[in-house]
Motif scaffolding. Structure first.
Motif, PDB file in Angstrom:
ATOM      1  N   MET A   1       0.836  -1.184   0.000  1.00 32.90           N
ATOM      2  CA  MET A   1       0.000   0.000   0.000  1.00 32.90           C
ATOM      3  C   MET A   1       0.878   1.244   0.000  1.00 32.90           C
ATOM      4  O   MET A   1       1.797   1.349   0.794  1.00 32.90           O
ATOM      5  CB  MET A   1      -0.885  -0.026   1.242  1.00 32.90           C
ATOM      6  N   THR A   2       0.595   2.154  -0.879  1.00 26.76           N
ATOM      7  CA  THR A   2       1.329   3.415  -0.885  1.00 26.76           C
ATOM      8  C   THR A   2       0.599   4.435  -0.025  1.00 26.76           C
ATOM      9  O   THR A   2      -0.573   4.287   0.286  1.00 26.76           O
ATOM     10  CB  THR A   2       1.507   3.961  -2.316  1.00 26.76           C
ATOM     11  N   GLN A   3       1.294   5.447   0.331  1.00 21.32           N
ATOM     12  CA  GLN A   3       0.779   6.476   1.225  1.00 21.32           C
ATOM     13  C   GLN A   3       1.027   7.818   0.565  1.00 21.32           C
ATOM     14  O   GLN A   3       2.056   8.019  -0.077  1.00 21.32           O
ATOM     15  CB  GLN A   3       1.545   6.352   2.546  1.00 21.32           C
ATOM     16  N   LYS A   4       0.127   8.765   0.717  1.00 17.75           N
ATOM     17  CA  LYS A   4       0.330  10.097   0.154  1.00 17.75           C
ATOM     18  C   LYS A   4       1.240  10.893   1.077  1.00 17.75           C
ATOM     19  O   LYS A   4       1.036  10.920   2.286  1.00 17.75           O
ATOM     20  CB  LYS A   4      -0.998  10.809  -0.019  1.00 17.75           C
ATOM     21  N   PHE A   5       2.261  11.515   0.461  1.00 22.32           N
ATOM     22  CA  PHE A   5       3.207  12.322   1.229  1.00 22.32           C
ATOM     23  C   PHE A   5       4.035  13.138   0.263  1.00 22.32           C
ATOM     24  O   PHE A   5       4.050  12.877  -0.944  1.00 22.32           O
ATOM     25  CB  PHE A   5       4.114  11.451   2.100  1.00 22.32           C
ATOM     26  N   ASP A   6       4.745  14.117   0.803  1.00 25.96           N
ATOM     27  CA  ASP A   6       5.699  14.924   0.052  1.00 25.96           C
ATOM     28  C   ASP A   6       7.059  14.774   0.702  1.00 25.96           C
ATOM     29  O   ASP A   6       7.156  14.525   1.904  1.00 25.96           O
ATOM     30  CB  ASP A   6       5.306  16.414   0.085  1.00 25.96           C
ATOM     31  N   THR A   7       8.111  14.951  -0.092  1.00 29.39           N
ATOM     32  CA  THR A   7       9.451  15.046   0.479  1.00 29.39           C
ATOM     33  C   THR A   7       9.899  16.492   0.358  1.00 29.39           C
ATOM     34  O   THR A   7       9.739  17.111  -0.694  1.00 29.39           O
ATOM     35  CB  THR A   7      10.451  14.103  -0.219  1.00 29.39           C
ATOM     36  N   VAL A   8      10.414  17.016   1.469  1.00 32.45           N
ATOM     37  CA  VAL A   8      10.818  18.419   1.530  1.00 32.45           C
ATOM     38  C   VAL A   8      12.145  18.526   2.271  1.00 32.45           C
ATOM     39  O   VAL A   8      12.540  17.619   3.005  1.00 32.45           O
ATOM     40  CB  VAL A   8       9.759  19.286   2.250  1.00 32.45           C
ATOM     41  N   SER A   9      12.794  19.650   2.097  1.00 34.23           N
ATOM     42  CA  SER A   9      13.992  19.944   2.867  1.00 34.23           C
ATOM     43  C   SER A   9      13.591  20.150   4.322  1.00 34.23           C
ATOM     44  O   SER A   9      12.574  20.788   4.617  1.00 34.23           O
ATOM     45  CB  SER A   9      14.653  21.212   2.324  1.00 34.23           C
ATOM     46  N   LEU A  10      14.388  19.629   5.242  1.00 33.65           N
ATOM     47  CA  LEU A  10      14.130  19.851   6.658  1.00 33.65           C
ATOM     48  C   LEU A  10      14.146  21.345   6.969  1.00 33.65           C
ATOM     49  O   LEU A  10      13.471  21.801   7.887  1.00 33.65           O
ATOM     50  CB  LEU A  10      15.153  19.095   7.519  1.00 33.65           C
ATOM     51  N   SER A  11      14.874  22.122   6.174  1.00 38.16           N
ATOM     52  CA  SER A  11      14.920  23.570   6.383  1.00 38.16           C
ATOM     53  C   SER A  11      13.539  24.210   6.215  1.00 38.16           C
ATOM     54  O   SER A  11      13.290  25.285   6.740  1.00 38.16           O
ATOM     55  CB  SER A  11      15.923  24.226   5.433  1.00 38.16           C
ATOM     56  N   LYS A  12      12.632  23.539   5.510  1.00 41.41           N
ATOM     57  CA  LYS A  12      11.288  24.069   5.293  1.00 41.41           C
ATOM     58  C   LYS A  12      10.293  23.588   6.345  1.00 41.41           C
ATOM     59  O   LYS A  12       9.128  24.001   6.331  1.00 41.41           O
ATOM     60  CB  LYS A  12      10.788  23.685   3.910  1.00 41.41           C
ATOM     61  N   CYS A  13      10.745  22.713   7.239  1.00 45.88           N
ATOM     62  CA  CYS A  13       9.835  22.165   8.250  1.00 45.88           C
ATOM     63  C   CYS A  13      10.582  21.949   9.568  1.00 45.88           C
ATOM     64  O   CYS A  13      10.578  20.854  10.122  1.00 45.88           O
ATOM     65  CB  CYS A  13       9.230  20.866   7.748  1.00 45.88           C
ATOM     66  N   LYS A  14      11.210  22.999  10.046  1.00 46.43           N
ATOM     67  CA  LYS A  14      11.985  22.891  11.289  1.00 46.43           C
ATOM     68  C   LYS A  14      11.118  22.543  12.494  1.00 46.43           C
ATOM     69  O   LYS A  14      11.624  22.034  13.489  1.00 46.43           O
ATOM     70  CB  LYS A  14      12.745  24.188  11.541  1.00 46.43           C
ATOM     71  N   SER A  15       9.817  22.766  12.397  1.00 47.03           N
ATOM     72  CA  SER A  15       8.922  22.430  13.504  1.00 47.03           C
ATOM     73  C   SER A  15       8.877  20.929  13.772  1.00 47.03           C
ATOM     74  O   SER A  15       8.463  20.498  14.855  1.00 47.03           O
ATOM     75  CB  SER A  15       7.510  22.949  13.220  1.00 47.03           C
ATOM     76  N   ALA A  16       9.334  20.114  12.813  1.00 45.40           N
ATOM     77  CA  ALA A  16       9.352  18.660  12.990  1.00 45.40           C
ATOM     78  C   ALA A  16      10.559  18.180  13.794  1.00 45.40           C
ATOM     79  O   ALA A  16      10.613  17.016  14.194  1.00 45.40           O
ATOM     80  CB  ALA A  16       9.342  17.973  11.623  1.00 45.40           C
ATOM     81  N   ILE A  17      11.518  19.049  14.053  1.00 43.77           N
ATOM     82  CA  ILE A  17      12.762  18.636  14.709  1.00 43.77           C
ATOM     83  C   ILE A  17      12.536  17.938  16.057  1.00 43.77           C
ATOM     84  O   ILE A  17      13.140  16.891  16.305  1.00 43.77           O
ATOM     85  CB  ILE A  17      13.750  19.813  14.813  1.00 43.77           C
ATOM     86  N   PRO A  18      11.669  18.416  16.952  1.00 42.87           N
ATOM     87  CA  PRO A  18      11.490  17.706  18.228  1.00 42.87           C
ATOM     88  C   PRO A  18      10.992  16.266  18.065  1.00 42.87           C
ATOM     89  O   PRO A  18      11.454  15.365  18.770  1.00 42.87           O
ATOM     90  CB  PRO A  18      10.472  18.570  18.984  1.00 42.87           C
ATOM     91  N   VAL A  19      10.079  16.044  17.130  1.00 39.64           N
ATOM     92  CA  VAL A  19       9.578  14.687  16.886  1.00 39.64           C
ATOM     93  C   VAL A  19      10.686  13.801  16.352  1.00 39.64           C
ATOM     94  O   VAL A  19      10.875  12.665  16.796  1.00 39.64           O
ATOM     95  CB  VAL A  19       8.374  14.716  15.903  1.00 39.64           C
ATOM     96  N   ILE A  20      11.445  14.312  15.389  1.00 36.89           N
ATOM     97  CA  ILE A  20      12.529  13.525  14.792  1.00 36.89           C
ATOM     98  C   ILE A  20      13.613  13.244  15.831  1.00 36.89           C
ATOM     99  O   ILE A  20      14.173  12.147  15.871  1.00 36.89           O
ATOM    100  CB  ILE A  20      13.096  14.242  13.557  1.00 36.89           C
ATOM    101  N   ALA A  21      13.887  14.191  16.708  1.00 39.39           N
ATOM    102  CA  ALA A  21      14.868  13.976  17.772  1.00 39.39           C
ATOM    103  C   ALA A  21      14.431  12.817  18.663  1.00 39.39           C
ATOM    104  O   ALA A  21      15.269  12.002  19.080  1.00 39.39           O
ATOM    105  CB  ALA A  21      15.060  15.252  18.587  1.00 39.39           C
ATOM    106  N   GLN A  22      13.148  12.708  18.935  1.00 43.50           N
ATOM    107  CA  GLN A  22      12.650  11.565  19.717  1.00 43.50           C
ATOM    108  C   GLN A  22      12.884  10.258  18.975  1.00 43.50           C
ATOM    109  O   GLN A  22      13.256   9.256  19.579  1.00 43.50           O
ATOM    110  CB  GLN A  22      11.160  11.734  20.024  1.00 43.50           C
ATOM    111  N   TRP A  23      12.665  10.258  17.646  1.00 41.04           N
ATOM    112  CA  TRP A  23      12.945   9.058  16.854  1.00 41.04           C
ATOM    113  C   TRP A  23      14.408   8.661  17.013  1.00 41.04           C
ATOM    114  O   TRP A  23      14.723   7.487  17.197  1.00 41.04           O
ATOM    115  CB  TRP A  23      12.686   9.288  15.373  1.00 41.04           C
ATOM    116  N   PHE A  24      15.302   9.648  16.885  1.00 40.49           N
ATOM    117  CA  PHE A  24      16.740   9.376  16.965  1.00 40.49           C
ATOM    118  C   PHE A  24      17.112   8.815  18.326  1.00 40.49           C
ATOM    119  O   PHE A  24      17.922   7.878  18.417  1.00 40.49           O
ATOM    120  CB  PHE A  24      17.546  10.640  16.680  1.00 40.49           C
ATOM    121  N   CYS A  25      16.554   9.368  19.391  1.00 41.45           N
ATOM    122  CA  CYS A  25      16.849   8.873  20.741  1.00 41.45           C
ATOM    123  C   CYS A  25      16.382   7.426  20.900  1.00 41.45           C
ATOM    124  O   CYS A  25      17.032   6.639  21.584  1.00 41.45           O
ATOM    125  CB  CYS A  25      16.213   9.767  21.794  1.00 41.45           C
ATOM    126  N   TYR A  26      15.291   7.084  20.243  1.00 37.46           N
ATOM    127  CA  TYR A  26      14.788   5.703  20.276  1.00 37.46           C
ATOM    128  C   TYR A  26      15.653   4.793  19.405  1.00 37.46           C
ATOM    129  O   TYR A  26      16.104   3.735  19.854  1.00 37.46           O
ATOM    130  CB  TYR A  26      13.330   5.673  19.801  1.00 37.46           C
TER     131      TYR A  26
END
Length: 158
Positions: A1-26
């Motif tokens: 199954m495919t999922q709808k999404f876009d790929t973007v530069s992290l520079s355009k979505c810095k608000s995602a950094i806290p969530v991604i940091a949690q992924w990295f810690c895990y």
């Protein structure tokens, strides 16, 4: 199954950094966890600094939920052979796997590398080997030591 999404530069979505940091810690707790030497927030902020290396690409759902990340960095496992730059910090949470997110992130980082005039990039992996191979990355026959054991070094000519 495919999922709808876009790929973007992290520079355009810095608000995602806290969530991604949690992924990295895990995912990489020995490095980014409470006892580790890494700083996930600082690394992600550096990768979100614009279009120069290091850089990161993020997969986002239509409502802006982060679905996965990949970075392109000058240093990485395999640099002892003089290789670089490297696809790195590649992570897609299990709930979003097998939906095209990982493949799209690999393609996005390859495109970023081409945009920077790079002719080849490298990576090591223990968890995404089949995906890297399906994306036409070549096994160099070399390995690099990591805390997870010896990891195969892959190369992608662009």
């Amino acid at each position: 199954m495919t999922q709808k999404f876009d790929t973007v530069s992290l520079s355009k979505c810095k608000s995602a950094i806290p969530v991604i940091a949690q992924w990295f810690c895990y995912q990489w707790s020995d490095w980014y966890g409470p006892e580790g030497p890494g700083d996930a927030i600082a690394d992600l902020e550096e990768w979100a600094d614009g279009d120069a290396l290091p850089l990161a690409r993020l997969a986002l759902s239509p409502d802006g939920e982060p679905l996965g990340i990949v970075a392109l960095k000058n240093e990485g496992l395999g640099e002892e052979y003089g290789f670089g730059p490297f696809l790195s910090a590649f992570y897609v949470p299990s709930v979003h796997r097998r939906r095209g997110v990982g493949f799209a992130l690999i393609s996005a980082v390859e495109e970023a590398a081409r945009d920077h005039g790079l002719g080849v990039i490298y990576c090591t992996t223990d968890g995404a080997r089949s995906l890297i191979e399906k994306a036409c990355w070549e096994n160099t026959g070399l390995t690099s030591p990591s805390e997870r054991g010896l990891l195969t070094i892959y190369r992608r000519s662009l």
